[in-house]
Design a protein around this motif. Structure first.
Motif, PDB file in Angstrom:
ATOM      1  N   PRO A 339       0.909  -1.047   0.406  1.00 26.97           N
ATOM      2  CA  PRO A 339       0.124   0.210  -0.265  1.00 26.97           C
ATOM      3  C   PRO A 339       0.921   0.891  -0.137  1.00 26.97           C
ATOM      4  N   ARG A 367      -6.858  -5.207   0.010  1.00 23.41           N
ATOM      5  CA  ARG A 367      -5.701  -4.228  -0.109  1.00 23.41           C
ATOM      6  C   ARG A 367      -5.589  -3.776  -1.439  1.00 23.41           C
ATOM      7  N   MET A 371      -6.753   0.310  -2.351  1.00 22.91           N
ATOM      8  CA  MET A 371      -5.735   0.933  -2.494  1.00 22.91           C
ATOM      9  C   MET A 371      -6.665   1.672  -4.046  1.00 22.91           C
ATOM     10  N   ARG A 412      -3.484  -0.545   7.582  1.00 23.92           N
ATOM     11  CA  ARG A 412      -2.293   0.124   6.638  1.00 23.92           C
ATOM     12  C   ARG A 412      -2.822   0.966   5.497  1.00 23.92           C
ATOM     13  N   ILE A 413      -3.968   0.778   5.195  1.00 28.28           N
ATOM     14  CA  ILE A 413      -4.828   2.152   4.211  1.00 28.28           C
ATOM     15  C   ILE A 413      -4.941   3.156   4.844  1.00 28.28           C
ATOM     16  N   SER A 416      -1.104   4.600   4.630  1.00 25.26           N
ATOM     17  CA  SER A 416      -0.737   5.089   3.035  1.00 25.26           C
ATOM     18  C   SER A 416      -1.240   6.447   2.938  1.00 25.26           C
TER      19      SER A 416
END
Length: 459
Positions: A339, A367, A371, A412-413, A416
């Protein structure tokens, strides 16, 4: 070909979402340390709880995922305390000594906790029910259920091999030789952890090498473990009914957490940042290899070994990035970092293509789809494949920004797109920043320290 994917209704609904709005940043400057490595922290708690005697852990990640592991090991008999100095002390019960927990083990959002603990339970004469949040409940567990069932565990899962599920362990369990059908350190580790209390030799064959924290730490605790390179791949052999010896463990900084700051310093003009004490295990450092291929300016300072793991401070300065075709063989060593790599690619010159990352479909969220949608929301063009993305870069110009990002309960999204916001012309709103606490509770404080500001505000 491009793919369309639908999320299961209700699978990514937060009970108490915490939206945040992030504004563009001036240069990032200074020195910052990231929290302890999540993968190592999980394993340190589990193996300390299976040793006889007192282990001490310094630098443990105190995120929600790791705290779920600590709570689970307490529920199965280990004594785990945190000192005022931040050092954790664990009095273990010994291999074979896990006790029946009084209630279901709540894993929250932690797939690592769930899969590895299923392995531990599989060879003990106890029955454990695993539950989790909406995101974790949507993630398939069949890849762990299959080998553990071969070892004799009786596992009853919800439809689709998902949580809630119940594991009835078998003691003595049956040693197996298992070839991983997909590259997964979690599956490998679950089998090896089950093998600790299994008489005979348990073997895992890895056609593609994955992160090796379990092997390093098992050997450090005194397990009889060998690793052999063969034409079929890496063969890890563990002799069961092990006696683990307590250890003094120093957890290095998490390279997955460091990657967000490394990319931020790379894409924000004028930045010059040192990220201290970053673990650089070669099975985890693929993101830094990929970024250097794109032209990132990353220098390793004071390389050293801490607790058997290679560590260095990373000095990162702003650099102009050029698109690449990301080598598919890097995927196992950077699967969690795709990501943030996509964000770096969004700021590069040219079109970056990242393929060979099927695992991204079954992480905390899908993801790839998440993303693609998030980057589209801030004006970045992408093409979605079944195993990755093509990202059309801005050539170093600022990203359009704006919009509200659906983070899908995925830390993590959220992180990021917070980094992408630092170079966006309009503020970017994250629909829910609360999942960030699973791995990097001080993420926004770290960003603020480097920005010299405090304008990352709750919406």
């Amino acid at each position: 070909m491009a793919q369309a994917h639908c999320q299961k209704p209700g699978a990514h609904v937060a009970l108490n979402p915490r939206p945040r709005q992030i504004h563009a940043s001036g240069p990032l400057r200074g020195r910052v340390a990231v929290p302890g490595d999540k993968s190592i922290s999980h394993r340190a708690l589990m193996l300390s709880a299976l040793a006889v005697g007192e282990s001490r852990i310094e630098g443990l990640l105190e995120g929600e995922d790791v705290l779920a592991t600590a709570a689970a090991m307490r529920a199965m008999g280990a004594t785990i305390t945190r000192g005022d100095d931040g050092i954790w002390t664990v009095h273990g019960v010994g291999v074979g000594g896990l006790m029946q927990p009084a209630t279901a083990l709540d894993m929250g959002n932690s797939g690592t906790s769930t899969r590895l603990l299923m392995g531990l339970v599989a060879s003990h004469d106890i029955t454990v029910t695993f539950i989790g949040d909406a995101s974790l409940t949507s993630r398939p567990m069949a890849r762990v259920i299959d080998p553990l069932s071969q070892m004799g565990a009786d596992i009853t899962a919800s439809p689709g091999g998902r949580l809630p599920l119940m594991v009835r362990g078998l003691n003595p369990a049956v040693p197996i030789t298992y070839t991983l059908p997909v590259a997964s350190a979690q599956v490998k580790s679950a089998i090896l952890l089950a093998g600790l209390n299994t008489p005979g030799t348990t073997r895992v064959i890895e056609p593609v090498a994955t992160r090796d924290h379990s092997e390093r730490m098992l050997a450090g605790f005194g397990a009889d473990l060998t690793v052999e390179q063969t034409p079929e791949g890496r063969v890890i052999s563990l002799v069961g009914e092990a006696e683990l010896k307590p250890q003094q463990i120093v957890v290095p900084g998490d390279p997955s957490s460091a990657a967000f700051l490394v990319v931020a310093a790379t894409i924000v003009p004028g930045s010059d940042v040192v990220v201290a004490n970053v673990g650089l295990n070669p099975t985890r450092a693929g993101i830094f290899t990929a970024l250097r291929m794109m032209g990132a300016d990353i220098t390793e300072l004071d390389p050293r070994t801490v607790g058997g793991e290679p560590v260095a401070d990373l000095r990162v300065r702003h650099a102009k990035l050029t698109a690449i075709e990301v080598p598919a063989d890097l995927a196992p060593s950077m699967i969690d970092e795709y990501p943030i790599l996509f964000v770096a690619a969004a700021c590069a010159t040219g079109t970056t293509v990242a393929r060979g990352a099927h695992e991204l479909r079954v992480k905390e969220s899908d993801r790839i789809a998440a993303m693609a949608a998030a980057l589209g929301e801030i004006g970045v063009r992408t093409e979605e494949y079944d195993d990755g993305l093509a990202i059309h870069g801005s050539g170093g110009a600022g990203l359009p920004g704006g919009g509200t990002i659906a983070t899908k309960l995925d830390h993590r999204i959220a992180m990021s797109l917070s980094v992408a916001a630092l170079v966006s012309d309009r503020p970017v709103e994250i629909d829910d920043a609360s999942p960030i606490a699973t791995s990097y509770p001080i993420f926004f404080a770290s960003l603020d320290a480097l920005r010299g500001t405090n304008d990352v505000a709750a919406a």
